[in-house]
Design a protein around this motif. Structure first.
Motif, short mmCIF file in Angstrom:
data_model
loop_
_atom_site.label_atom_id
_atom_site.label_comp_id
_atom_site.label_asym_id
_atom_site.label_seq_id
_atom_site.Cartn_x
_atom_site.Cartn_y
_atom_site.Cartn_z
N PRO A 38 0.88 -1.38 0.05
CA PRO A 38 -0.16 -0.07 -0.14
C PRO A 38 0.78 1.20 -0.10
N LEU A 90 2.24 4.84 7.04
CA LEU A 90 0.89 4.34 6.63
C LEU A 90 0.19 5.14 7.58
N ASP A 127 -4.94 0.53 4.62
CA ASP A 127 -3.36 0.44 4.36
C ASP A 127 -2.62 -0.30 5.26
#
Length: 241
Positions: free
Chosen positions: A91, A210, A215
């Motif tokens: 991600p 993140l 994610d």
């Protein structure tokens, strides 16, 4: 799971349940057997690769008789293992490197691709993310297990050929070039320095944070699936957990 120090990760590895520890032992056992086959000797004195894997096994608390059994298996195991490395993206552009040791590359390729896909990532081409990492020898020492002066440890490490010496809150981290790793590790071993982690690894040049829940959930899914795969030996990433 390998990566840049963050000693909490090392402690987490040590505190895993017995089933997870058994899986780690299985993977290191395979490395021991392959090191014997590739190095042509069961004597670590004459097989530097085997010597380094034995150090990794001891750092993970593998019993001596288990180490010996896997070394002997290297003379008898007829499996033809291949080292295959995969690179890809998780991600938000996180970089992931997967090192495998397999006797069935089609199975391994399918499993690795599945792990990336289920975490909304994708496998890329060779070299697509490895340039974001530096290959280093990495040795981690728990401060609780080493009570001597840190300056003395630093000088010992640097005199042996280490590139860098870092002090964390609960650990010391020693970095070397891949070529100097064995010499530095052996010097520390001869000086009875306890090591909780000792291997050649890939260290990210920069880290990615993140913040979105999806994610974080997705990258954890990918990393968990890869860690559960018996063909996967090491996973490196630049996610700042």
């Amino acid at each position: 799971m390998s990566g840049h120090s963050k000693f909490a990760n090392i402690k987490h590895k040590k505190e895993k349940n017995d089933a997870a520890k058994g899986k780690i032992f299985t993977k290191i056992g395979k490395e021991l057997a392959v090191a014997v086959k590739e190095g042509g000797s069961t004597d670590p004195t004459n097989n530097s690769r085997l010597r380094d894997v034995i150090a990794k096994a001891k750092a993970n608390n593998m019993p001596n008789d288990t180490i010996e059994r896997n070394i002997n298996r290297g003379n008898m195991d007829s499996s033809n293992y291949e080292h295959i490395t995969y690179e890809g993206y998780g991600p938000n552009g996180t970089a992931i490197i997967v090192e495998t040791l397999t006797d069935n590359k089609n199975r391994t390729a399918s499993n690795v691709k599945n792990a990336f896909t289920k975490g909304s990532g994708n496998v890329g081409t060779p070299g697509c993310v490895s340039f974001m990492f530096d290959q280093k020898g990495q040795i981690v020492i728990d401060k609780e297990a080493y009570e001597t002066d840190s300056d003395e440890l630093m000088m010992l490490s640097l005199d042996a050929g280490a590139e860098d010496f870092l002090e964390e809150e609960d650990s010391y981290e020693i970095l070397t070039t891949p070529e100097d790793f064995s010499r530095v590790r052996l010097n520390l071993e001869e000086n009875k320095i306890p090591m909780v982690h000792a291997e050649i690894t890939m260290i990210p040049q920069t880290y990615v944070s993140l913040t979105a829940d999806d994610d974080i959930k997705n990258i954890n899914k990918t990393l968990e699936l890869l860690e559960e795969d018996d063909d996967v030996q090491n996973v490196y990433h630049n996610w700042e957990e």
